[in-house]
Design a protein around this motif. Sequence first.
Motif, PDB file in Angstrom:
ATOM      1  N   PHE A  46       0.041  13.431   5.812  1.00 53.68           N
ATOM      2  CA  PHE A  46      -0.187  12.067   5.319  1.00 53.68           C
ATOM      3  C   PHE A  46       0.019  11.978   3.809  1.00 53.68           C
ATOM      4  N   PHE A  47       0.422  10.816   3.377  1.00 53.82           N
ATOM      5  CA  PHE A  47       0.500  10.496   1.952  1.00 53.82           C
ATOM      6  C   PHE A  47      -0.518   9.391   1.698  1.00 53.82           C
ATOM      7  N   VAL A  48      -1.442   9.662   0.798  1.00 53.29           N
ATOM      8  CA  VAL A  48      -2.501   8.691   0.482  1.00 53.29           C
ATOM      9  C   VAL A  48      -2.321   8.237  -0.951  1.00 53.29           C
ATOM     10  N   GLN A  49      -2.247   6.917  -1.127  1.00 46.13           N
ATOM     11  CA  GLN A  49      -2.035   6.361  -2.466  1.00 46.13           C
ATOM     12  C   GLN A  49      -2.973   5.179  -2.686  1.00 46.13           C
ATOM     13  N   GLN A  50      -3.497   5.087  -3.893  1.00 44.19           N
ATOM     14  CA  GLN A  50      -4.336   3.951  -4.233  1.00 44.19           C
ATOM     15  C   GLN A  50      -3.471   2.692  -4.326  1.00 44.19           C
ATOM     16  N   ARG A  51      -3.846   1.666  -3.562  1.00 46.05           N
ATOM     17  CA  ARG A  51      -3.143   0.386  -3.602  1.00 46.05           C
ATOM     18  C   ARG A  51      -4.113  -0.708  -4.028  1.00 46.05           C
ATOM     19  N   VAL A  52      -3.551  -1.825  -4.449  1.00 45.64           N
ATOM     20  CA  VAL A  52      -4.357  -2.960  -4.907  1.00 45.64           C
ATOM     21  C   VAL A  52      -4.514  -3.931  -3.743  1.00 45.64           C
ATOM     22  N   GLY A  53      -5.763  -4.177  -3.343  1.00 51.41           N
ATOM     23  CA  GLY A  53      -6.032  -5.015  -2.185  1.00 51.41           C
ATOM     24  C   GLY A  53      -6.663  -6.343  -2.533  1.00 51.41           C
ATOM     25  N   ARG A  82       2.257  -7.383   1.574  1.00 54.80           N
ATOM     26  CA  ARG A  82       2.218  -5.932   1.483  1.00 54.80           C
ATOM     27  C   ARG A  82       1.359  -5.481   0.304  1.00 54.80           C
ATOM     28  N   PRO A  83       0.524  -4.444   0.510  1.00 55.68           N
ATOM     29  CA  PRO A  83      -0.273  -3.922  -0.607  1.00 55.68           C
ATOM     30  C   PRO A  83       0.636  -3.222  -1.619  1.00 55.68           C
ATOM     31  N   MET A  84       0.441  -3.519  -2.879  1.00 54.21           N
ATOM     32  CA  MET A  84       1.306  -2.964  -3.921  1.00 54.21           C
ATOM     33  C   MET A  84       0.592  -1.860  -4.678  1.00 54.21           C
ATOM     34  N   SER A  85       1.378  -0.963  -5.241  1.00 53.28           N
ATOM     35  CA  SER A  85       0.815   0.150  -6.001  1.00 53.28           C
ATOM     36  C   SER A  85       0.309  -0.338  -7.351  1.00 53.28           C
ATOM     37  N   ILE A  86      -0.553   0.464  -7.958  1.00 54.09           N
ATOM     38  CA  ILE A  86      -1.105   0.103  -9.273  1.00 54.09           C
ATOM     39  C   ILE A  86       0.024  -0.003 -10.292  1.00 54.09           C
ATOM     40  N   ARG A  87       1.014   0.894 -10.187  1.00 55.61           N
ATOM     41  CA  ARG A  87       2.155   0.870 -11.114  1.00 55.61           C
ATOM     42  C   ARG A  87       2.884  -0.462 -11.043  1.00 55.61           C
ATOM     43  N   ASP A  88       3.178  -0.937  -9.803  1.00 50.02           N
ATOM     44  CA  ASP A  88       3.922  -2.180  -9.647  1.00 50.02           C
ATOM     45  C   ASP A  88       3.128  -3.383 -10.153  1.00 50.02           C
ATOM     46  N   VAL A  89       1.824  -3.380  -9.878  1.00 46.37           N
ATOM     47  CA  VAL A  89       0.990  -4.505 -10.310  1.00 46.37           C
ATOM     48  C   VAL A  89       0.911  -4.567 -11.829  1.00 46.37           C
ATOM     49  N   ASP A  90       0.862  -3.418 -12.467  1.00 46.22           N
ATOM     50  CA  ASP A  90       0.810  -3.393 -13.935  1.00 46.22           C
ATOM     51  C   ASP A  90       2.073  -3.981 -14.559  1.00 46.22           C
ATOM     52  N   GLN A 116      -1.357   3.035   8.609  1.00 44.10           N
ATOM     53  CA  GLN A 116      -2.064   1.906   7.999  1.00 44.10           C
ATOM     54  C   GLN A 116      -2.925   1.157   9.015  1.00 44.10           C
ATOM     55  N   LEU A 117      -2.723   1.465  10.296  1.00 48.77           N
ATOM     56  CA  LEU A 117      -3.631   0.908  11.303  1.00 48.77           C
ATOM     57  C   LEU A 117      -5.054   1.411  11.079  1.00 48.77           C
ATOM     58  N   PHE A 118      -5.194   2.599  10.506  1.00 52.18           N
ATOM     59  CA  PHE A 118      -6.532   3.084  10.155  1.00 52.18           C
ATOM     60  C   PHE A 118      -7.121   2.247   9.017  1.00 52.18           C
ATOM     61  N   ASN A 119      -6.261   1.790   8.113  1.00 53.24           N
ATOM     62  CA  ASN A 119      -6.719   0.874   7.067  1.00 53.24           C
ATOM     63  C   ASN A 119      -7.188  -0.451   7.657  1.00 53.24           C
ATOM     64  N   VAL A 120      -6.515  -0.880   8.738  1.00 52.43           N
ATOM     65  CA  VAL A 120      -6.933  -2.111   9.422  1.00 52.43           C
ATOM     66  C   VAL A 120      -8.306  -1.918  10.041  1.00 52.43           C
ATOM     67  N   TYR A 125      -9.199  -1.628  -5.461  1.00 54.07           N
ATOM     68  CA  TYR A 125      -8.367  -0.508  -5.036  1.00 54.07           C
ATOM     69  C   TYR A 125      -8.862   0.033  -3.686  1.00 54.07           C
ATOM     70  N   PHE A 126      -7.925   0.532  -2.894  1.00 59.63           N
ATOM     71  CA  PHE A 126      -8.279   1.202  -1.648  1.00 59.63           C
ATOM     72  C   PHE A 126      -7.219   2.262  -1.354  1.00 59.63           C
ATOM     73  N   PRO A 127      -7.590   3.319  -0.638  1.00 66.15           N
ATOM     74  CA  PRO A 127      -6.610   4.367  -0.299  1.00 66.15           C
ATOM     75  C   PRO A 127      -5.759   3.929   0.893  1.00 66.15           C
ATOM     76  N   MET A 128      -4.459   3.778   0.689  1.00 67.37           N
ATOM     77  CA  MET A 128      -3.569   3.374   1.783  1.00 67.37           C
ATOM     78  C   MET A 128      -2.921   4.616   2.386  1.00 67.37           C
ATOM     79  N   PHE A 129      -2.936   4.712   3.713  1.00 67.85           N
ATOM     80  CA  PHE A 129      -2.420   5.868   4.424  1.00 67.85           C
ATOM     81  C   PHE A 129      -0.990   5.626   4.900  1.00 67.85           C
TER      82      PHE A 129
END
Length: 470
Positions: A311-318, A394-402, A379-383, A323-327
Amino acid sequence: MYDDRSMELDRTVFFMDVLISVVVFLLSFQIRNFLHPNADINLSTHLFLLPLLLVLVVSFLSYFGAYDLPKYTSNTKYAWSVFRGVSLAIGILLTLLFFFNVQYISRIVILTFAGVEFLSLVVLRIFVRRYFLISLASGANSLKVLIIGTGERAKDLIQVLEHQADWGIKIVGYLDPDPTRVGQFIHGAEVIGSLDNIDDCLRKHVIDEVIIAIPRSMLEDAEPIVLACEEEGIKLRFMADVFNVHVAKVSLTMMGQIPLLTLEPVAQDSLQLLFKRVFDFSVTLLAMPVVLPILAVAGIAIKIDSPGPMFFVQQRVGLKKRYFPMFKLRSMYVDAEEKLKEIEHLNEADGPIFKMKNDPRITRVGHFIRKTSIDELPQLFNVLRGDMSLVGPRPMSIRDVDLFDKGIQRRRFSVKPGLTCIWQISGRSDLPFHKWLELDLEYIENWSLWLDFKILLKTPVAVLKTKGAA
């Protein structure tokens, strides 16, 4: 339904429907006994049906528009609405009696009830509509309003009132802070005084409501008006669009003795949101027997193809920018984040997002699971956790939101992010960022449960086409 009289009429018709239904049910039982006096049927065994029958009839009457205001319908439409409501209610009741094999309930009573109920409810609505039209023509129940202010906001208010006041409206007059405007006419009504005359105006005229429509710069002049209306016991309304912004929902909440005016740019019904959450959770759980084997096979392929976690886990902006960990299933090499800085100048996308057609960071298995969107399944686990919904931006990364350069881009954070949205069924990552954002805002402003359902139905087709998959 601006006028309270409309709500009163709606409630009256509702209670009359309930009363008529009870009387008609008892009458139907008596008609059955008259037609078959020797038949042995008991009233008490039939009465237990009455609550269920009332719920069914009233629910379907409401659904089919039998409680619409007479101004917006006709006798024919009323009759059709009542016919559909009563027919469906009786149909469901008879189906339940058949399914549970209930033999001691007389079908003649039920069918007699249906016929008499239909006629009674239609006659009631004919009389109600006639009363409404006579009242509207005579102006007897028209809303009598005194408006404070004569500027553009007051003129806009008049146009809206004339359209929204169901029982008609009569502008008693205007009061203006500027005494020189007294005697002028606006939309056929006279400026009858200045703010200093508020007490005399309320005493001498029949007034249902006072509406304040002055600029926010003059709000300090409103206190004498509030006090005067309080003394006379007259309803006071206040135009809340003092900040010249378009909001979707305005509400007033009492915090102790302090009234708080709430302006919401995105209107969301709490009951619909609850249903959305229940739907998301239920559908995701039902999908797990299919999803888990796919994840297992994909995970083994990922581990064989390249070293690193499954898995790749990344902090996304919700929601609300939390922030939440998106799987996701890992589709890149483990050092992909560090290598992004080296290739960022090769970005082929406009806006804050990064996209590169032949991204060297993507593994062989990664290309396949991205193309088929299998990498998104975790991401169904995020649901299930409540971080995301099945449908949403779509949830965006912190980098993109900045890198957002416009404030309105952050409106996407007013709703939960999702696995799919309008962008997913409209070209996916082939879309330029500004179009992607435009579609997200379109979803937010037009959100409904039906829209979510349509998007979910169209998403599998878009995924199978694999067009625009990053």
